[in-house]
Enzyme design. Structure first.
Site, PDB file in Angstrom:
ATOM      1  N   HIS A  15       0.948  -1.199  -0.107  1.00 49.08           N
ATOM      2  CA  HIS A  15       0.037   0.043   0.012  1.00 49.08           C
ATOM      3  C   HIS A  15       0.805   1.230  -0.020  1.00 49.08           C
ATOM      4  O   HIS A  15       2.254   1.162   0.179  1.00 49.08           O
ATOM      5  CB  HIS A  15      -1.022  -0.057   1.139  1.00 49.08           C
ATOM      6  CG  HIS A  15      -0.346   0.283   2.723  1.00 49.08           C
ATOM      7  ND1 HIS A  15      -1.114   0.508   3.707  1.00 49.08           N
ATOM      8  CD2 HIS A  15       0.922   0.387   2.980  1.00 49.08           C
ATOM      9  CE1 HIS A  15      -0.296   0.848   4.484  1.00 49.08           C
ATOM     10  NE2 HIS A  15       0.987   0.582   4.252  1.00 49.08           N
ATOM     11  N   CYS A  34       5.063   4.844   5.451  1.00 48.15           N
ATOM     12  CA  CYS A  34       3.918   4.323   4.608  1.00 48.15           C
ATOM     13  C   CYS A  34       3.696   5.222   3.452  1.00 48.15           C
ATOM     14  O   CYS A  34       2.569   4.961   2.827  1.00 48.15           O
ATOM     15  CB  CYS A  34       3.032   4.200   5.723  1.00 48.15           C
ATOM     16  SG  CYS A  34       3.151   2.387   6.608  1.00 48.15           S
ATOM     17  N   HIS A  40       4.839  -0.204  -0.638  1.00 47.47           N
ATOM     18  CA  HIS A  40       5.620  -1.102   0.077  1.00 47.47           C
ATOM     19  C   HIS A  40       4.635  -2.173   0.713  1.00 47.47           C
ATOM     20  O   HIS A  40       3.548  -2.046   0.806  1.00 47.47           O
ATOM     21  CB  HIS A  40       6.343  -0.284   1.056  1.00 47.47           C
ATOM     22  CG  HIS A  40       5.427   0.268   2.176  1.00 47.47           C
ATOM     23  ND1 HIS A  40       4.752   1.485   2.019  1.00 47.47           N
ATOM     24  CD2 HIS A  40       4.620  -0.121   3.422  1.00 47.47           C
ATOM     25  CE1 HIS A  40       3.834   1.827   3.076  1.00 47.47           C
ATOM     26  NE2 HIS A  40       3.911   0.754   3.714  1.00 47.47           N
ATOM     27  N   HIS A  42       3.362  -5.205   3.684  1.00 48.56           N
ATOM     28  CA  HIS A  42       3.304  -5.440   5.141  1.00 48.56           C
ATOM     29  C   HIS A  42       2.794  -6.799   5.039  1.00 48.56           C
ATOM     30  O   HIS A  42       2.025  -7.404   4.157  1.00 48.56           O
ATOM     31  CB  HIS A  42       2.079  -4.619   5.790  1.00 48.56           C
ATOM     32  CG  HIS A  42       2.470  -3.257   6.071  1.00 48.56           C
ATOM     33  ND1 HIS A  42       3.525  -2.858   7.212  1.00 48.56           N
ATOM     34  CD2 HIS A  42       2.095  -2.225   5.478  1.00 48.56           C
ATOM     35  CE1 HIS A  42       3.765  -1.645   6.945  1.00 48.56           C
ATOM     36  NE2 HIS A  42       3.062  -1.057   5.957  1.00 48.56           N
ATOM     37  N   ASP A  80      -4.626 -10.934  -0.698  1.00 50.45           N
ATOM     38  CA  ASP A  80      -3.104 -11.369  -0.499  1.00 50.45           C
ATOM     39  C   ASP A  80      -2.388 -11.223  -2.003  1.00 50.45           C
ATOM     40  O   ASP A  80      -2.861 -11.532  -2.900  1.00 50.45           O
ATOM     41  CB  ASP A  80      -3.284 -12.823  -0.258  1.00 50.45           C
ATOM     42  CG  ASP A  80      -2.083 -13.706   0.100  1.00 50.45           C
ATOM     43  OD1 ASP A  80      -1.215 -12.816   0.741  1.00 50.45           O
ATOM     44  OD2 ASP A  80      -1.745 -14.731  -0.245  1.00 50.45           O
ATOM     45  N   HIS A  81      -1.062 -10.910  -1.680  1.00 49.14           N
ATOM     46  CA  HIS A  81      -0.342 -10.364  -2.838  1.00 49.14           C
ATOM     47  C   HIS A  81      -0.829  -9.480  -3.678  1.00 49.14           C
ATOM     48  O   HIS A  81      -0.774  -9.286  -4.995  1.00 49.14           O
ATOM     49  CB  HIS A  81       0.025 -11.737  -3.546  1.00 49.14           C
ATOM     50  CG  HIS A  81       1.322 -12.494  -2.928  1.00 49.14           C
ATOM     51  ND1 HIS A  81       0.802 -13.157  -1.752  1.00 49.14           N
ATOM     52  CD2 HIS A  81       2.409 -12.574  -2.872  1.00 49.14           C
ATOM     53  CE1 HIS A  81       1.938 -13.800  -1.068  1.00 49.14           C
ATOM     54  NE2 HIS A  81       2.936 -13.422  -1.884  1.00 49.14           N
ATOM     55  N   GLU A 125      -0.911  -4.809  11.415  1.00 39.14           N
ATOM     56  CA  GLU A 125      -0.073  -4.241  10.292  1.00 39.14           C
ATOM     57  C   GLU A 125       1.523  -4.634  10.593  1.00 39.14           C
ATOM     58  O   GLU A 125       2.359  -5.008   9.473  1.00 39.14           O
ATOM     59  CB  GLU A 125      -0.082  -2.845  10.160  1.00 39.14           C
ATOM     60  CG  GLU A 125       0.354  -2.417   8.748  1.00 39.14           C
ATOM     61  CD  GLU A 125      -0.146  -0.915   8.374  1.00 39.14           C
ATOM     62  OE1 GLU A 125      -1.120  -1.059   7.628  1.00 39.14           O
ATOM     63  OE2 GLU A 125       0.270  -0.039   8.696  1.00 39.14           O
TER      64      GLU A 125
HETATM   65 NI    NI Z   1       2.834   0.782   5.427  1.00 39.26          NI
END
Ligand code: NI
Length: 136
Positions: A15, A34, A40, A42, A80-81, A125
């Site tokens: 995100h 972030c 990037h 998580h 996911d992914h 997170e």
């Molecule tokens: Ni982040």
């Protein structure tokens, strides 16, 4: 007697957090790394709590296999992914913070789990940062 049954799940997603009409500096001040422009990832950990009466015949609150499948099919398959900002239409308009992802997941699951049961979703997170939503 009411008991809380919990199921853990996991997904990886990318995100970027930013308020569109804010400067880069203002976004960096609130969201830190972030807000980095190239996204990037998580490793999200999800805990789904279902609270309800223990069935007198079966001795269970909810079929855990069913709960596992609901989480897998309705949440993991969707997130996911994925790049949340780009791949998930809901997050085109909503900033994919842990708070908003948690609400999003809760709403999906609320539709799939009996209203006789209370539902609570906890989303990690990072190992140290997590949020929880139980409706309202
Ligand atoms: Ni982040």
């Amino acid at each position: 007697m009411k008991v809380t049954v919990s199921r853990k799940a996991h997904f990886n997603a990318a995100h970027r957090l930013f308020v569109e009409n804010w400067s880069d500096e203002k976004n960096q001040n609130l969201f830190g790394k972030c807000s980095n422009s190239n996204f990037h990832g998580h490793n999200y950990e999800l805990i789904v709590d279902v609270r309800g009466e223990v069935d007198l015949v079966t001795g269970v609150v909810i079929d855990l296999k069913e709960l596992k499948d609901i989480i897998k099919n309705e949440v993991e398959e969707l997130l996911d992914h994925k790049n949340l900002n780009l791949d998930v239409p809901y997050f085109k308009k909503v900033i994919p913070t842990a708070e908003n992802i948690c609400i999003f997941i809760w709403n999906i699951l609320r539709d799939k789990i009996s209203n006789d049961n209370e539902l609570s979703v906890t989303l990690y997170e990072t190992p140290r940062n997590f949020v929880k939503y139980s409706g309202n």
